[in-house]
Structures are given as structure tokens and as C-alpha cells.
Design a protein around this motif. Structure first.
Motif, mmCIF file in Angstrom:
data_model
loop_
_atom_site.group_PDB
_atom_site.id
_atom_site.type_symbol
_atom_site.label_atom_id
_atom_site.label_comp_id
_atom_site.label_asym_id
_atom_site.label_seq_id
_atom_site.Cartn_x
_atom_site.Cartn_y
_atom_site.Cartn_z
ATOM 1 N N LEU A 1 41.025 39.225 40.891
ATOM 2 C CA LEU A 1 42.274 38.719 41.291
ATOM 3 C C LEU A 1 42.448 37.232 40.414
ATOM 4 N N VAL A 2 41.300 36.569 40.338
ATOM 5 C CA VAL A 2 41.547 35.273 39.530
ATOM 6 C C VAL A 2 41.987 35.547 38.162
ATOM 7 N N ASP A 3 41.460 36.711 37.643
ATOM 8 C CA ASP A 3 41.727 37.096 36.223
ATOM 9 C C ASP A 3 43.356 37.347 36.061
ATOM 10 N N LYS A 4 43.755 38.230 36.847
ATOM 11 C CA LYS A 4 45.088 38.907 37.094
ATOM 12 C C LYS A 4 46.095 37.701 37.332
ATOM 13 N N TRP B 1 32.579 36.261 32.445
ATOM 14 C CA TRP B 1 32.753 36.427 33.833
ATOM 15 C C TRP B 1 33.938 37.639 34.052
ATOM 16 N N VAL B 2 34.759 37.904 32.828
ATOM 17 C CA VAL B 2 35.539 38.857 33.205
ATOM 18 C C VAL B 2 34.996 40.075 32.655
ATOM 19 N N GLU B 3 34.248 40.071 31.548
ATOM 20 C CA GLU B 3 33.549 41.314 30.854
ATOM 21 C C GLU B 3 32.661 41.820 31.605
ATOM 22 N N TYR B 4 31.745 40.849 32.326
ATOM 23 C CA TYR B 4 30.620 41.209 33.315
ATOM 24 C C TYR B 4 30.676 41.281 34.762
#
Length: 262
Positions: A19-22, A38-41
Motif C-alpha cells: 500500500l505504501v508503495d502504490k 523493501w519493494v523487491e523483497y
């Protein structure tokens, strides 16, 4: 180890990162920028964990047979699937039923949380329903005063031990299945526990008689003389039910076992 809880925590953690990424981080990154670690893993695993969590919580759950209590129906090392919605939809982790569907029936092979230690999953056959009187004397089963129909079916040679048991075909409810008996063993494991509502049972040297309380089930292993079950540790509360076993999907030691149970 509570795998359902661990999976739920992973779902929450990766979901928050997703959610934070999107909603925030992705909009602030350059289009050609490499995704941060932190997005990749983390966030990238959210859809996979969500799918696994949904399937395992509401549809089917894998289970490995750890003991010989259900021989000859299920062998040690069988990997089975458990239908999670047959007996109603339950909330993950807390296992609370929110939508009632079917109820367990005599003859069902049921997975449940062991009443003495809910962290453990057990598997047995449903023998007595709420309100039933279950009697097991002389190695023979009666339900509500009526003997359960059984037919001798030769002997069963145990794969991992050099001895045989007597094999019978038992007709329990709408299910016909195999059971095993050993004449030189007692009708139940002698170390009977002080389980809740034990006053519903009467024990003698020849066997046991129990009246199943409302909201509970009486279960037994098909390997009748080598099974610790309701004769020993009591009744299975409805809230401990996990689901109905229905399919063997693998056995490393015997591929012919695949699909042999339904």
C-alpha cells in the motif's frame, strides 16, 4: 508453530508495504528508477502471500499424516488435502465459524485441533454426533444401542512391522471403510485423561460407553487398537474443527497412494 498466524502476519506486513508503495512511494520515484529493496523483497510478495492465505484459509489446506492411527485408510507419510469450507466458513487464525454450511457426519475423516493442545492438528474418523450414545466393547462399536455393521476381511500386514492385524469392513453412516483390530490389545489406551465432561463416559475393563455432549463429536482412529482418540482424551468441540480430509496428493514412499482416498 502456528503457521496460520505466521502467514497472517506476513500478509499484513507485505500488504502494508504494498500500500505504501502504490499510494505514495511509487509516485515519487523516477520512472526508470530501480525498485528499493523493501519493494523487491517485501511488497512484491504481497499478491502471492494473499493467494496462499486465501486458498489455505477458505478452500483447501495440506496436511501430512504423522502417525499410524488411521491405518489402513491413511498411512504415515501420506500428504492429504483438507476441505476447509465443507463444515462452514471460519475466520482465519481464530477459527471462528461465521457462515454455517454442513455438519460433520458419521464416517467423515475430520481434521481438528487437538483439544489438549490446540496448536496441534489431529485427524480421526467421526463416529459419534452430538447426543449420540457410543459404546465400544469387545472390539465392536455400537451407536445408540445398534451394533455398527462390520464384516471380516482377512488380515492386514503392516508395512513397517512384522505383524498382522485383523481387518474388517465397517459400515458407518453412509461410509464403508476398513478398520483394524488386534485381539491381544485392550479396547482403549489405559492412560485415560481427565478431559472436560468426562462424566459423560463410563469405563470398564471391557470397554467404554460415552454420551456425546451437544456441540461435540466422538472420533476414533481406523487402527482401533493403536489410536489415542476420544476414548482416551475426550470429545472434539465444534470450534476445534478444521475441515474434512478428502484426497491424498502425494506420498514419497509410495506413488500409488496418490488419489487413493476420497
Amino acid at each position: 508453530m502456528n503457521f496460520a498466524l505466521i502467514l497472517f502476519l506476513l500478509l499484513v506486513a507485505t500488504g502494508l508495504l504494498w500500500l505504501v508503495d502504490k499510494l505514495y512511494a511509487k509516485k515519487r520515484r523516477a520512472k526508470d528508477a530501480v525498485d528499493p529493496w523493501w519493494v523487491e523483497y517485501g511488497a512484491s510478495f504481497f499478491p502471492v502471500i494473499l493467494a496462499v492465505f486465501f486458498l489455505r484459509s477458505f478452500l483447501v489446506e495440506p496436511f501430512k499424516i504423522p502417525s499410524g492411527s488411521m491405518i489402513p485408510t491413511l498411512l504415515v507419510g501420506d500428504y492429504i488435502l483438507v476441505n476447509k469450507f465443507t463444515y462452514g466458513i471460519r475466520l482465519p487464525v481464530i477459527n471462528k465459524k461465521v457462515i454455517a454450511l454442513n455438519e460433520p457426519q458419521r464416517g467423515d475423516v475430520m481434521v481438528f485441533r487437538y483439544p489438549d493442545n490446540p496448536e496441534l492438528d489431529y485427524i480421526k474418523r467421526v463416529v459419534g454426533l452430538p447426543g449420540d450414545t457410543v459404546e465400544y466393547f469387545g472390539k465392536r462399536l455400537k451407536i445408540n444401542g445398534k451394533p455398527v455393521d462390520t464384516n471380516a476381511d482377512g488380515e492386514y500386514l503392516h508395512r513397517d512391522r512384522l505383524y498382522s492385524s485383523q481387518r474388517f469392513m465397517e459400515h458407518l453412516g453412509n461410509v464403508t471403510h476398513e478398520i483394524l483390530n488386534d485381539n491381544d490389545k485392550p479396547p482403549f489406551v489405559p492412560q485415560v485423561k481427565a478431559f472436560p465432561q468426562r462424566d459423560h463416559c463410563t469405563y470398564t475393563s471391557g470397554g467404554v460407553r460415552c454420551v456425546v455432549p451437544e456441540g461435540h463429536y466422538f472420533v476414533m482412529g481406523d487402527n482401533r487398537d493403536d489410536s489415542s482418540d476420544s476414548r482416551v482424551w475426550g470429545f472434539v468441540p465444534e470450534e476445534n474443527i478444521v475441515g474434512k480430509a478428502f484426497f491424498i496428493w502425494f506420498n514419497f514412499n509410495d506413488l500409488s497412494r496418490i488419489g487413493s482416498f476420497h
